[in-house]
Write a protein that holds these residues in place. Structure first.
Motif, PDB file in Angstrom:
ATOM      1  N   ALA A   1      -1.982  83.029 -48.182  1.00  0.00           N
ATOM      2  CA  ALA A   1      -1.932  84.484 -48.407  1.00  0.00           C
ATOM      3  C   ALA A   1      -0.999  84.790 -49.567  1.00  0.00           C
ATOM      4  O   ALA A   1       0.034  84.146 -49.742  1.00  0.00           O
ATOM      5  CB  ALA A   1      -1.469  85.198 -47.146  1.00  0.00           C
ATOM      6  N   GLU A   2      -1.352  85.794 -50.364  1.00  0.00           N
ATOM      7  CA  GLU A   2      -0.594  86.084 -51.588  1.00  0.00           C
ATOM      8  C   GLU A   2       0.787  86.668 -51.320  1.00  0.00           C
ATOM      9  O   GLU A   2       1.673  86.588 -52.169  1.00  0.00           O
ATOM     10  CB  GLU A   2      -1.393  87.029 -52.488  1.00  0.00           C
ATOM     11  CG  GLU A   2      -1.740  88.367 -51.842  1.00  0.00           C
ATOM     12  CD  GLU A   2      -2.652  89.210 -52.715  1.00  0.00           C
ATOM     13  OE1 GLU A   2      -2.300  90.392 -52.940  1.00  0.00           O
ATOM     14  OE2 GLU A   2      -3.690  88.683 -53.171  1.00  0.00           O
ATOM     15  N   LYS A   3       0.997  87.240 -50.123  1.00  0.00           N
ATOM     16  CA  LYS A   3       2.301  87.781 -49.749  1.00  0.00           C
ATOM     17  C   LYS A   3       2.685  87.268 -48.368  1.00  0.00           C
ATOM     18  O   LYS A   3       1.812  87.077 -47.509  1.00  0.00           O
ATOM     19  CB  LYS A   3       2.276  89.313 -49.743  1.00  0.00           C
ATOM     20  CG  LYS A   3       2.116  89.953 -51.107  1.00  0.00           C
ATOM     21  CD  LYS A   3       2.211  91.473 -50.977  1.00  0.00           C
ATOM     22  CE  LYS A   3       2.119  92.145 -52.356  1.00  0.00           C
ATOM     23  NZ  LYS A   3       2.214  93.622 -52.229  1.00  0.00           N
ATOM     24  N   PRO A   4       3.988  87.033 -48.126  1.00  0.00           N
ATOM     25  CA  PRO A   4       4.424  86.557 -46.804  1.00  0.00           C
ATOM     26  C   PRO A   4       4.027  87.496 -45.668  1.00  0.00           C
ATOM     27  O   PRO A   4       3.849  87.058 -44.540  1.00  0.00           O
ATOM     28  CB  PRO A   4       5.949  86.470 -46.945  1.00  0.00           C
ATOM     29  CG  PRO A   4       6.197  86.338 -48.405  1.00  0.00           C
ATOM     30  CD  PRO A   4       5.120  87.129 -49.071  1.00  0.00           C
ATOM     31  N   SER A   5       3.898  88.792 -45.977  1.00  0.00           N
ATOM     32  CA  SER A   5       3.559  89.753 -44.928  1.00  0.00           C
ATOM     33  C   SER A   5       2.089  89.703 -44.542  1.00  0.00           C
ATOM     34  O   SER A   5       1.684  90.325 -43.548  1.00  0.00           O
ATOM     35  CB  SER A   5       3.906  91.173 -45.384  1.00  0.00           C
ATOM     36  OG  SER A   5       3.203  91.510 -46.566  1.00  0.00           O
ATOM     37  N   ARG A   6       1.316  88.961 -45.316  1.00  0.00           N
ATOM     38  CA  ARG A   6      -0.115  88.834 -45.001  1.00  0.00           C
ATOM     39  C   ARG A   6      -0.387  87.450 -44.409  1.00  0.00           C
ATOM     40  O   ARG A   6       0.415  86.540 -44.495  1.00  0.00           O
ATOM     41  CB  ARG A   6      -0.949  89.067 -46.258  1.00  0.00           C
ATOM     42  CG  ARG A   6      -0.725  90.460 -46.846  1.00  0.00           C
ATOM     43  CD  ARG A   6      -1.506  90.671 -48.126  1.00  0.00           C
ATOM     44  NE  ARG A   6      -1.190  91.963 -48.718  1.00  0.00           N
ATOM     45  CZ  ARG A   6      -1.644  92.378 -49.888  1.00  0.00           C
ATOM     46  NH1 ARG A   6      -2.458  91.603 -50.599  1.00  0.00           N
ATOM     47  NH2 ARG A   6      -1.292  93.562 -50.357  1.00  0.00           N
ATOM     48  N   GLY A   7      -1.529  87.332 -43.805  1.00  0.00           N
ATOM     49  CA  GLY A   7      -1.888  86.031 -43.251  1.00  0.00           C
ATOM     50  C   GLY A   7      -1.194  85.710 -41.949  1.00  0.00           C
ATOM     51  O   GLY A   7      -1.122  84.546 -41.536  1.00  0.00           O
ATOM     52  N   LYS A   8      -0.643  86.728 -41.271  1.00  0.00           N
ATOM     53  CA  LYS A   8      -0.007  86.554 -39.972  1.00  0.00           C
ATOM     54  C   LYS A   8      -0.857  87.231 -38.904  1.00  0.00           C
ATOM     55  O   LYS A   8      -1.414  88.305 -39.131  1.00  0.00           O
ATOM     56  CB  LYS A   8       1.400  87.154 -39.961  1.00  0.00           C
ATOM     57  CG  LYS A   8       2.322  86.665 -41.071  1.00  0.00           C
ATOM     58  CD  LYS A   8       2.689  85.207 -40.914  1.00  0.00           C
ATOM     59  CE  LYS A   8       3.773  84.769 -41.885  1.00  0.00           C
ATOM     60  NZ  LYS A   8       3.351  84.751 -43.294  1.00  0.00           N
ATOM     61  N   THR A   9      -0.940  86.602 -37.732  1.00  0.00           N
ATOM     62  CA  THR A   9      -1.775  87.133 -36.662  1.00  0.00           C
ATOM     63  C   THR A   9      -0.968  87.200 -35.370  1.00  0.00           C
ATOM     64  O   THR A   9      -0.131  86.343 -35.103  1.00  0.00           O
ATOM     65  CB  THR A   9      -3.030  86.269 -36.460  1.00  0.00           C
ATOM     66  OG1 THR A   9      -3.778  86.246 -37.690  1.00  0.00           O
ATOM     67  CG2 THR A   9      -3.921  86.808 -35.356  1.00  0.00           C
ATOM     68  N   LEU A  10      -1.258  88.223 -34.594  1.00  0.00           N
ATOM     69  CA  LEU A  10      -0.573  88.457 -33.330  1.00  0.00           C
ATOM     70  C   LEU A  10      -1.437  87.920 -32.186  1.00  0.00           C
ATOM     71  O   LEU A  10      -2.629  88.230 -32.100  1.00  0.00           O
ATOM     72  CB  LEU A  10      -0.333  89.954 -33.164  1.00  0.00           C
ATOM     73  CG  LEU A  10       0.748  90.445 -32.218  1.00  0.00           C
ATOM     74  CD1 LEU A  10       2.107  89.850 -32.565  1.00  0.00           C
ATOM     75  CD2 LEU A  10       0.807  91.968 -32.267  1.00  0.00           C
ATOM     76  N   PHE A  11      -0.817  87.125 -31.333  1.00  0.00           N
ATOM     77  CA  PHE A  11      -1.530  86.503 -30.213  1.00  0.00           C
ATOM     78  C   PHE A  11      -0.840  86.832 -28.891  1.00  0.00           C
ATOM     79  O   PHE A  11       0.378  87.038 -28.845  1.00  0.00           O
ATOM     80  CB  PHE A  11      -1.557  84.977 -30.352  1.00  0.00           C
ATOM     81  CG  PHE A  11      -2.282  84.463 -31.550  1.00  0.00           C
ATOM     82  CD1 PHE A  11      -3.641  84.181 -31.493  1.00  0.00           C
ATOM     83  CD2 PHE A  11      -1.604  84.242 -32.748  1.00  0.00           C
ATOM     84  CE1 PHE A  11      -4.315  83.685 -32.605  1.00  0.00           C
ATOM     85  CE2 PHE A  11      -2.269  83.758 -33.860  1.00  0.00           C
ATOM     86  CZ  PHE A  11      -3.626  83.473 -33.793  1.00  0.00           C
ATOM     87  N   LEU A  12      -1.625  86.821 -27.831  1.00  0.00           N
ATOM     88  CA  LEU A  12      -1.075  86.861 -26.479  1.00  0.00           C
ATOM     89  C   LEU A  12      -1.285  85.472 -25.889  1.00  0.00           C
ATOM     90  O   LEU A  12      -2.403  85.082 -25.559  1.00  0.00           O
ATOM     91  CB  LEU A  12      -1.780  87.926 -25.640  1.00  0.00           C
ATOM     92  CG  LEU A  12      -1.055  88.329 -24.355  1.00  0.00           C
ATOM     93  CD1 LEU A  12       0.284  88.992 -24.664  1.00  0.00           C
ATOM     94  CD2 LEU A  12      -1.915  89.262 -23.515  1.00  0.00           C
ATOM     95  N   VAL A  13      -0.191  84.725 -25.784  1.00  0.00           N
ATOM     96  CA  VAL A  13      -0.248  83.316 -25.395  1.00  0.00           C
ATOM     97  C   VAL A  13       0.152  83.165 -23.937  1.00  0.00           C
ATOM     98  O   VAL A  13       1.181  83.711 -23.504  1.00  0.00           O
ATOM     99  CB  VAL A  13       0.699  82.472 -26.280  1.00  0.00           C
ATOM    100  CG1 VAL A  13       0.671  81.008 -25.869  1.00  0.00           C
ATOM    101  CG2 VAL A  13       0.330  82.637 -27.750  1.00  0.00           C
ATOM    102  N   ASP A  14      -0.635  82.409 -23.192  1.00  0.00           N
ATOM    103  CA  ASP A  14      -0.298  82.081 -21.811  1.00  0.00           C
ATOM    104  C   ASP A  14       0.999  81.270 -21.816  1.00  0.00           C
ATOM    105  O   ASP A  14       1.055  80.164 -22.354  1.00  0.00           O
ATOM    106  CB  ASP A  14      -1.438  81.269 -21.196  1.00  0.00           C
ATOM    107  CG  ASP A  14      -1.202  80.947 -19.728  1.00  0.00           C
ATOM    108  OD1 ASP A  14      -0.069  81.105 -19.236  1.00  0.00           O
ATOM    109  OD2 ASP A  14      -2.171  80.520 -19.063  1.00  0.00           O
ATOM    110  N   ALA A  15       2.052  81.831 -21.233  1.00  0.00           N
ATOM    111  CA  ALA A  15       3.366  81.179 -21.269  1.00  0.00           C
ATOM    112  C   ALA A  15       3.419  79.900 -20.440  1.00  0.00           C
ATOM    113  O   ALA A  15       4.349  79.104 -20.587  1.00  0.00           O
ATOM    114  CB  ALA A  15       4.440  82.146 -20.776  1.00  0.00           C
ATOM    115  N   LYS A  16       2.414  79.694 -19.588  1.00  0.00           N
ATOM    116  CA  LYS A  16       2.375  78.490 -18.750  1.00  0.00           C
ATOM    117  C   LYS A  16       1.312  77.503 -19.233  1.00  0.00           C
ATOM    118  O   LYS A  16       1.011  76.520 -18.540  1.00  0.00           O
ATOM    119  CB  LYS A  16       2.085  78.870 -17.295  1.00  0.00           C
ATOM    120  CG  LYS A  16       3.068  79.885 -16.710  1.00  0.00           C
ATOM    121  CD  LYS A  16       4.486  79.331 -16.659  1.00  0.00           C
ATOM    122  CE  LYS A  16       5.435  80.251 -15.894  1.00  0.00           C
ATOM    123  NZ  LYS A  16       5.710  81.519 -16.558  1.00  0.00           N
TER     124      LYS A  16
END
Length: 390
Positions: free
Chosen positions: A182-197
């Protein structure tokens, strides 16, 4: 301009204060803090359940999703009232509200239908997994946690730190890089809901100065599978999604610090009107009375900034600078007041049997997180037109 709380807001404050005195008075908070939680055995599970039974996890969440409605103003009132007794332990409520807001706003309808009822009823615990061990404030530039496509989902590897409640949570709201080019650090990031177990997730509680009964963790992720259904919002736009809820988080932190400041004043006044030295109550000494008066004047300032930010947020007005400044001001005032409170109590201020040291330990964190007060000053300076310093 109207600086008064509504009748409904005042009634709500009274209800919460009565609940606090019944379920989590200062003496109980001190008892909870006498043990450090490493494995979940000393987490305040009963307090969590009491909050759930009272419906408090639904505050600020849409009624259509099972919540009680209301906005940042009601949330701030609640946070201030519980923090005057619980101090940093209050953040067990704040974390869930931040994550619920993000899920409410950006998750798919199916995921919201599945999770929101559990979140507002307290059946589901979540943690924020954003900060990284080697990044700190330089979160975007230093992020090493990556998510690679794998069939209908992703495989995540990396590490997070200061993920409070990760060891007792069902899910992690986690930010990872999905586009390394991604051309900027603020791009190319995704939010996930990860099973903590899930397989590959390991959380280790970090021994720390304050909020000891609420563990904050290092989290290691090794090839952890997350289905595509648990992507929150759009792929590669996770940072933009988080930014929309960060203002709410900073308002809650400002309210927490304001509540701590109020608690410090209560304890200072109580001690100054009971303790005698040189034949009189120490509250008669001008230096003591001036210290406490300074605390009260700073409480007035912290309240104005906190509730102004909440009003702006609820009225869809820009409040990034205001909410950040409120957090910085309230956290510095709360820490300074608690430090002065220790001085007022003398040797007892250093004793673990008294409240003041607990207020100091908990308040000190909020000059660092969720954003350092130095970075807040950078933002304020840049907003004034000064050159960016980072």
């Amino acid at each position: 301009m109207d600086f008064a709380f509504s009748e409904e807001e005042n009634d709500f404050r009274a209800i919460v204060r009565e609940w606090v005195e019944d379920k989590c008075p200062k003496e109980h908070a001190l008892e909870l803090e006498s043990h450090e939680d490493h494995d979940g055995s000393h987490f305040p599970h009963q307090l969590w359940q009491d909050m759930a039974d009272a419906g408090f996890f639904g505050i600020g969440i849409e009624e259509e999703l099972g919540g009680q409605g209301g906005g940042a103003m009601i949330q701030a009132i609640f946070m201030e009232e519980i923090a005057r007794s619980l101090a940093g332990i209050s953040w067990i409520w704040g974390i869930n509200q931040f994550n619920a807001k993000s899920i409410q706003r950006f998750a798919s309808d199916a995921l919201k239908a599945e999770l929101m009822p559990k979140l507002v009823s307290g059946q589901c615990k979540t943690a924020i997994a954003v900060t990284e061990p080697g990044a700190g404030t330089d979160l975007l530039g230093g992020m090493i946690t990556n998510a690679e496509p794998d069939g209908d989902g992703f495989r995540i590897s990396g590490a997070k730190v200061w993920s409070t409640m990760a060891h007792v949570s069902d899910y992690l709201l986690l930010l990872a890089t999905t586009d390394r080019d991604a051309e900027k650090p603020s791009r190319g990031k995704t939010l996930f809901l990860v099973d903590a177990k899930a397989d590959g997730v390991v959380a280790r509680a970090i021994p720390k100065l304050g909020m000891r009964c609420v563990g904050s963790c290092e989290v290691a992720l090794d090839n952890v599978y997350v289905p595509g259904t648990h992507v929150i919002g759009e792929v590669n736009k996770g940072w933009n999604h988080i930014l929309t809820t960060l203002n709410n988080e900073r308002i809650l932190v400002a309210a927490l610090a304001t509540g701590v400041l109020r608690g410090v004043i209560e304890e200072s006044v109580k001690y100054a009107t009971e303790r005698e030295a040189f034949g009189k109550k120490i509250g008669q000494f001008q230096v003591i009375s001036h210290w406490i008066a300074d605390m009260q004047m700073r409480l007035m300032q912290a309240e104005l900034m906190t509730y102004k930010s909440a009003w702006l947020y609820d009225n869809d007005q820009p409040c990034h600078i205001e909410s950040s400044a409120a957090k910085a001001i309230a956290s510095e005032y709360a820490t300074e007041a608690a430090d002065r409170g220790i001085q007022i109590l003398g040797g007892y201020g250093y004793s673990a049997e008294y409240q003041m040291q607990r207020y100091w330990r908990d308040a000190r964190l909020y000059q660092i997180g969720p954003i350092t007060n130095q970075m807040v000053r950078n933002l304020v300076a840049e907003d004034l037109g000064l050159p960016r310093s980072f």
